[in-house]
Structure formats: C-alpha cells, structure tokens
Design an enzyme around this catalytic site. Structure first.
Site, PDB file in Angstrom:
ATOM      1  N   HIS A  39       1.367   6.865  -2.034  1.00  0.00           N
ATOM      2  CA  HIS A  39       2.189   6.306  -0.962  1.00  0.00           C
ATOM      3  C   HIS A  39       3.151   7.393  -0.467  1.00  0.00           C
ATOM      4  CE1 HIS A  39       3.877   2.894   1.252  1.00  0.00           C
ATOM      5  NE2 HIS A  39       5.039   3.514   1.106  1.00  0.00           N
TER       6      HIS A  39
ATOM      7  N   ASP B 241      -6.533   0.849   2.433  1.00  0.00           N
ATOM      8  CA  ASP B 241      -5.275   0.110   2.360  1.00  0.00           C
ATOM      9  C   ASP B 241      -5.484  -1.351   2.776  1.00  0.00           C
ATOM     10  OD1 ASP B 241      -2.567  -0.316   2.037  1.00  0.00           O
ATOM     11  OD2 ASP B 241      -1.964   1.358   3.294  1.00  0.00           O
ATOM     12  N   ASP B 242      -4.951  -2.275   1.969  1.00  0.00           N
ATOM     13  CA  ASP B 242      -4.873  -3.700   2.335  1.00  0.00           C
ATOM     14  C   ASP B 242      -6.239  -4.362   2.522  1.00  0.00           C
ATOM     15  OD1 ASP B 242      -2.178  -3.226   2.362  1.00  0.00           O
ATOM     16  OD2 ASP B 242      -1.813  -4.017   4.359  1.00  0.00           O
TER      17      ASP B 242
ATOM     18  N   CYS C 215       1.672  -1.531  -1.987  1.00  0.00           N
ATOM     19  CA  CYS C 215       1.056  -0.211  -1.837  1.00  0.00           C
ATOM     20  C   CYS C 215       1.533   0.809  -2.873  1.00  0.00           C
ATOM     21  CB  CYS C 215       1.323   0.333  -0.440  1.00  0.00           C
ATOM     22  SG  CYS C 215       0.720  -0.724   0.894  1.00  0.00           S
TER      23      CYS C 215
ATOM     24  N   ASP D 264      -6.438  -0.596  -2.441  1.00  0.00           N
ATOM     25  CA  ASP D 264      -5.268  -0.544  -3.321  1.00  0.00           C
ATOM     26  C   ASP D 264      -4.831  -1.939  -3.755  1.00  0.00           C
ATOM     27  OD1 ASP D 264      -4.347  -1.250  -0.780  1.00  0.00           O
ATOM     28  OD2 ASP D 264      -2.649   0.138  -0.793  1.00  0.00           O
ATOM     29  N   HIS D 265      -5.166  -2.943  -2.987  1.00  0.00           N
ATOM     30  CA  HIS D 265      -4.889  -4.355  -3.311  1.00  0.00           C
ATOM     31  C   HIS D 265      -5.537  -5.206  -2.245  1.00  0.00           C
ATOM     32  CE1 HIS D 265      -1.994  -3.633  -0.185  1.00  0.00           C
ATOM     33  NE2 HIS D 265      -1.331  -2.784  -0.952  1.00  0.00           N
TER      34      HIS D 265
END
Length: 519
Positions: free
Chosen positions: A144, A49-50, A88, A329-330
C-alpha cells in the site's frame, strides 16, 4: 481506437470461443531459457485490489473475464482462499511478509511492518527472492502506498528503483463513482502500470537465461472509482443486472459488524449521486444495479490488462518456466448485507479469488481445490514452487504446494481473519482507518472452517495492542455446509450463534488458540 477494438474482441472471444482478449497486441522479442536458470523458476505475482470472486471461472457466468478464465483453465484454482484483513494496507502488510496482522501490528492506514521493534529486519516476500539471486521487479499497488515507505526499497533490485505506482484519479466527473472516459484524454493509472509492467518484463526476459526474476504487478481496478474506457459498461446491460438477494443486514447479527461504508467513512471516492442508506434502509433499485454494473465493468477492464501481461509472458517464451500467481488483497460487498465496501469479517469481505499456474507440475492445470487457503500462505508456497529452500524466518503461512498433486487433502483446518471497530455507539462505528492502534475499541476475530464462519467480538486493550478475551461483546455464527462458493448471496444471512452453543464453544476455542498468543 484501442479500447473499442478491445471491447469488440472481448465480446467476440468470450461469446464465441472463450479465448482471451487483451488490452494490446504488440510484437515482442522471444527469449529462450538455458539450463543456468532452469532449476529456479521465475515468478509473475499479480495482485488485484478489491476483487471478490466476481469472475466467470468462479461460477459467475455472466461476467466477461476471458483472460482470467483462461488462466484458471491452466492453473490450480483455490475455491476457499481468504485474506487475513479486509482492508488494503493491513492485508498487504500481512501477505507480503507471510505474517498475520496481530504479528505485524498493522491494522489500518497508519502503521507498517518496517517500524522499529516490529519487522525492520524481516525479509519480505519479494526480498526473499532477491536474497536468493533473483532480479526482483515490481510496479503498481503491491505494498500500500507509504506503508512501508517508498514501497519498501529493500524488497526490490536496483533496476526497479525508484518504484513506480501512479496515483489513481479520485473522481469520475460530477462526483460519480462509475464512468466511461477516453484514455486519449484521461490518464488511467492502470494503463500506466501496464505499460511499465511490460517494460519490466522485457528487462527481466533479457536476463532470464542467467538470472531468474520475480515480477510483481499490482492493478488498482476494481477499486473505486469504477472508471473504465468506453465499451466496458456495455458488456452489462442494466436490465440484465440483478440486485443481491441478501440486500439486508443479517438477522440477529450485532450492529457493530455492519459498516456504513461511504456515509461514515467520508471517503474521497464517495458517490454524491446515490441515495443514502442505513442499517435497515437500502439504496434505490436503480442505484443498486447501477453500482453493480460499474463494478462489473471495472472487473472486465482489469481482466483485459491481466490478459495483456499474460500474453507478453507467452510471447517472450517465459510461460513454461514461470509461476503465475493471481489473487486479490480482499473481497467486496456489493450491497450484500446492505454494505458497499470491503471492511468486514463476512465471507464477501474476506474471500478472495486465488489461482496459481505452475506448468511443469503435471496434472495441476485446470484443477480446483476446496481446501482452505490463506493469503499468508503465498510466501512459502511461491518459494517452494520456484525451487527455493523453505524460508527459515518465523513466518506464519503454510506451503500449499502439495495441493498441486493432491487437491483433496487439506493443508489446514481453518482460515482466520479479523477487523477492528471504533466508536462507542454501535450505530455510528467506523473501521478505525485513521485511529491510533492504541485507541481501537473492538476487534472482531473470525474463523472460517469447511462448515462454518464464526466471529467473536471483544474489546481492545490499547496499552497492550491485543483483544480482551475476557470481555466478549458479541458472537456470530453462519452455516456454510451447503456452500460451494458459486452463490455469493445465499449464506451468512442469519446469525445462528444463539441456537448452536456447542459449535460456538468449539470454534471459540479455536479462535482463541490462534489469536490469544499471536503477538
């Protein structure tokens, strides 16, 4: 103390020999693989994540990420991989179905692909493996939470239900966004995810000779808050941390492209102890370097968890027959463009680290490719690498498997992303996180080619859930011809759309060709 030993090992192995240090070093039984399962490869699907490309293997040599760096040395590393949405839930709804956000109709934290009339009958990525005889297991943040409900039970084998994803804590003490806490007295959701992932892997290993497995592991860090066990912040002395060179909003860029990430979003991870900032006013230097240190420490903590998962795969005798996919995810902006979040169409919001290890493909280990790739491509790519037939559903990704033997020939000429904005006053816009999708005001559609990033902002037709291409409110163009991916601050600092009409015309046509009929 486990975390103290881990940090010491991380420092020693990173600095001395570059080997991997992991969270635990526990014994495990060994499992051999026979011919029954050899035609189908196992899949270990690791989602972070992130995470922007803030890793040693992506040119950030000051980062302590020995485990992921080791994985990169054994994998094909994608230097230009992009998410389809820097938020997300929409990103995960996209890559877990192999479809772009406008097809999924999920652009925030309200909607998901399993809604009636959209994708209730779609086959998700893990579900495709399940339909092909795999034991599908997952833990942590893959989908999510709640989107789709209950982490999408059709995706998982019965042995994996109910799905386990512990709720991460929202705060550090005192309302801070970064801290070191003792795992003996504080619950770390990612350590709980790790423990369950190891249990799931042992379950998969017991049956691997007869039934291949798909194991997804979703790690929350470096998502806020940047809470880590003691010792990880010490890896990054404050005096060694540099602020971003581009700590300002891009020159000539439209204000609606900016995001006042914490003040407007009023997020539960909001840090009450930092100086506030605005479009043209940055945080204090002390806050900037302190926040960056918190993120770096969280990345190193995450790296230790990934190392433990990979170590266990090896100890179980599964490494040589398992595809390992690692991606975020990004991305995230750490003060670049004077932004502190993911929610943008800029390079740092959309670019992700991505690597895939397929040990049986000769010559792929330790190779890199600058070919453009998208997270939506993971679905068909992993299916092909695992030895499954190509998906017949109308997914939108393209298999990247040929890059494992030929890293120079592109699979695609562009990567696409998008992001909405809500609010009529551009200085007070938000990312539409809780808005009904019929009530968005704008959508920014972005294309990344080998040489440029172009973003076209249009008004939103809520009744039709699509952009109004006859009403363009802003355009952005950034030159990436000299970008090798290692300098995270040098590009997208000046919008050159006004001075490059021919390039704008060409890329605008490509954006419209991709998105106008993508429903």
């Amino acid at each position: 103390m486990l975390w103290a030993k881990l940090v010491a090992a991380t420092l020693l192995l990173t600095c001395v020999c570059g080997a991997a240090a992991s969270w635990k070093e526990e014994g495990a039984f060994d499992v051999g693989l026979n011919s029954k399962a050899s035609s189908k490869k196992n899949v270990l699907f690791i989602v972070i994540d992130d995470l922007r490309p803030q890793l040693g293997c992506y040119g950030q040599k000051y980062m302590h990420t020995p485990n992921i760096d080791k994985l990169a040395s054994e994998s094909l590393v994608f230097d230009r991989a992009y998410c389809q949405f820097a938020f997300c839930a929409p990103s995960r709804n996209s890559f877990m179905t192999g479809r772009r956000p406008d097809r999924v109709k999920a652009w925030n934290f309200r909607d998901h692909f399993r809604e009636p009339g959209i994708g209730e009958n779609w086959t998700s990525l893990p579900q495709y493996f399940k339909k092909n005889g795999y034991l599908t297991l997952g833990v942590g943040k893959l989908f999510h939470p709640g989107l789709p409900p209950n982490y999408d039970p059709p995706s998982w084998s019965e042995e994996n239900l109910p799905y386990f994803n512990p709720t991460p804590s929202r705060f550090c003490p005192g309302g801070d966004s970064r801290c070191e806490l003792d795992p003996k007295t504080t619950n770390f959701s990612d350590i709980m995810v790790l423990d369950t992932a190891l249990e799931r892997m042992e379950l998969a290993a017991k049956n691997a000779s007869d039934r291949p497995f798909f194991l997804g592991v979703g790690i929350h860090k470096p998502h806020l808050p940047w809470k880590v066990p003691p010792g990880f912040q010490e890896l990054y002395p404050l005096e060694s941390i540099q602020p971003p060179v581009d700590g300002y909003f891009p020159h000539n860029a439209p204000e609606l492209a900016w995001n006042d990430c914490w003040k407007l979003w009023n997020h539960p991870f909001y840090d009450t102890n930092v100086t506030m900032y605005s479009l043209n006013t940055s945080m204090s230097h002390a806050d900037v370097v302190g926040l960056r240190r918190g993120y770096y420490a969280a990345v190193s903590f995450m790296d230790s968890l990934v190392g433990t998962v990979l170590d266990r795969l090896d100890k179980l005798g599964l490494k040589d027959n398992t595809v390992v996919s690692f991606h975020a995810d990004h991305g995230w902006q750490l003060g670049e463009h004077n932004m502190w979040c993911k929610m943008s169409n800029y390079e740092l919001g959309t670019r992700v680290p991505m690597m895939i290890r397929a040990p049986w493909i000769e010559g792929s280990a330790g190779k890199r490719t600058s070919a453009l790739a998208e997270l939506v491509d993971l679905y068909p790519t992993l299916a092909e690498l695992a030895g499954l037939p190509a998906p017949t559903e109308n997914i939108q990704g393209q298999s990247l498997s040929k890059l494992f033997t030929d890293q120079t020939t592109p699979v695609k000429t562009a990567a696409f992303s998008q992001f909405p904005k809500c609010g009529k006053n551009w200085a007070w816009m938000n990312p539409c996180g809780g808005r009904l999708r019929t009530q968005f005001d704008y959508m920014g559609y972005s294309i990344r080619t080998a040489d440029y990033r172009y973003t076209e902002w249009v008004t939103w037709i809520g009744s039709e859930l699509k952009g109004n291409w006859s009403n363009v409110v802003a355009r952005e163009l950034y030159d990436h011809k000299a970008d090798d991916g290692t300098d995270l601050s040098a590009f997208e600092n000046t919008n050159i759309a006004a001075s490059q009409p021919a390039v704008v015309q060409q890329l605008s046509a490509a954006v419209r060709q991709q998105f106008q009929n993508d429903t």
